[in-house]
Design a protein around this motif. Structure first.
Motif, PDB file in Angstrom:
ATOM      1  N   LYS A 195       1.301  -2.669   1.670  1.00 54.18           N
ATOM      2  CA  LYS A 195      -0.127  -2.443   1.896  1.00 54.18           C
ATOM      3  C   LYS A 195      -0.333  -1.291   2.881  1.00 54.18           C
ATOM      4  CE  LYS A 195      -1.999  -5.712  -0.641  1.00 54.18           C
ATOM      5  NZ  LYS A 195      -0.777  -6.237  -1.268  1.00 54.18           N
ATOM      6  N   ASP A 214       0.311   1.967   1.040  1.00 54.33           N
ATOM      7  CA  ASP A 214      -0.789   2.339   0.146  1.00 54.33           C
ATOM      8  C   ASP A 214      -1.970   2.878   0.941  1.00 54.33           C
ATOM      9  OD1 ASP A 214      -1.877   2.386  -2.618  1.00 54.33           O
ATOM     10  OD2 ASP A 214      -3.358   1.026  -1.775  1.00 54.33           O
ATOM     11  N   THR A 222     -10.673   1.116  -0.427  1.00 64.07           N
ATOM     12  CA  THR A 222      -9.395   0.562  -0.862  1.00 64.07           C
ATOM     13  C   THR A 222      -8.392   0.572   0.279  1.00 64.07           C
ATOM     14  OG1 THR A 222      -9.786   1.313  -3.132  1.00 64.07           O
ATOM     15  CG2 THR A 222      -7.519   0.768  -2.535  1.00 64.07           C
ATOM     16  N   ASP A 266      -6.538  -2.585   2.074  1.00 56.52           N
ATOM     17  CA  ASP A 266      -5.087  -2.652   2.303  1.00 56.52           C
ATOM     18  C   ASP A 266      -4.782  -2.987   3.755  1.00 56.52           C
ATOM     19  OD1 ASP A 266      -4.263  -2.068  -0.302  1.00 56.52           O
ATOM     20  OD2 ASP A 266      -4.328   0.095   0.033  1.00 56.52           O
TER      21      ASP A 266
END
Length: 234
Positions: A175, A178, A214, A218
């Motif tokens: 996470k 990302d 997003t 994350d």
């Protein structure tokens, strides 16, 4: 120690949500003139619309000056845009007021929305740059530090770690990775958007906002992993 570090990382990530949500909706329900409106009607609308934008820009400049998330370079870029738009709106306000033909006033009035894009570009990109800088400069580094400390604990005390915990630690790193990928260069992308670019492609700003949200999700997920692992290690 782990509890404090993970909590700090989570706070850094969650605080970003306020930055993303700080941009107002900028709804405009005021009656709008048309190309067939009288000179007086267009001038009145021009005075109202430019004044609103000057007020919004001035408030944004104050917030940018006190924002600790923006890098020095990004702050300079944002302030350059906002101050230029204040000057542009002030000049346009005077020009519309001095116009003597409705057709000229209409052309000048339309430029408020096509040439400057205060509410569609200048203000949103300032919020997005600040949010991206907070991710890359604070939230993600804190989460990475928390992960690395947990990884060190795993290396030193493997008997305390179940396979499920190790999987969760891997998920935490995934996470974080990302979030790094999505947020790297995002502030620059936001600040590179111009009114002309936005006129040609309205998704420029919305795509940046999607990547920010997003990346934030994350970060929140990574923080949750960290908190769960700290609890399991107690």
């Amino acid at each position: 120690m782990f509890r404090i570090i993970t909590a700090a990382a989570a706070a850094g990530a969650l605080t970003l949500g306020a930055s993303l949500g700080a941009a107002p909706a900028f709804a405009d329900d005021a009656p709008k003139p048309t190309a067939h409106s009288s000179l007086a009607q267009i001038q009145q609308a021009g005075a109202t619309q430019t004044a609103k934008r000057i007020t919004s820009l001035t408030s944004a400049i104050t917030r940018v000056n006190s924002n600790t998330s923006l890098t020095a370079s990004d702050r300079s870029t944002v302030l350059g845009t906002l101050n230029a738009d204040v000057a542009g709106m002030t000049s346009l306000q005077a020009k519309i007021a001095a116009d003597t033909a409705a057709s000229t006033a209409w052309t000048d009035y339309r430029s408020i929305f096509t040439e400057y894009r205060v509410y569609a570009v200048a203000l949103p990109q300032s919020y997005e740059a600040a949010a991206a800088d907070r991710l890359t400069g604070a939230a993600i580094p804190k989460l990475q530090s928390a992960h690395d400390r947990l990884a060190s604990n795993l290396a030193a005390n493997p008997g305390k770690w179940t396979s499920a915990m190790q999987t969760q630690l891997s998920d935490m790193q995934s996470k974080i990775d990302d979030a790094k990928t999505r947020s790297t260069g995002l502030a620059a992308r936001a600040l590179a958007v111009t009114p002309a670019g936005y006129n040609a492609d309205h998704t420029l700003i919305s795509n940046i906002r999607t990547d920010l949200r997003t990346a934030l999700a994350d970060c929140k997920a990574a923080a949750q992993d960290g908190r769960a692992l700290v609890q399991a290690l107690k």
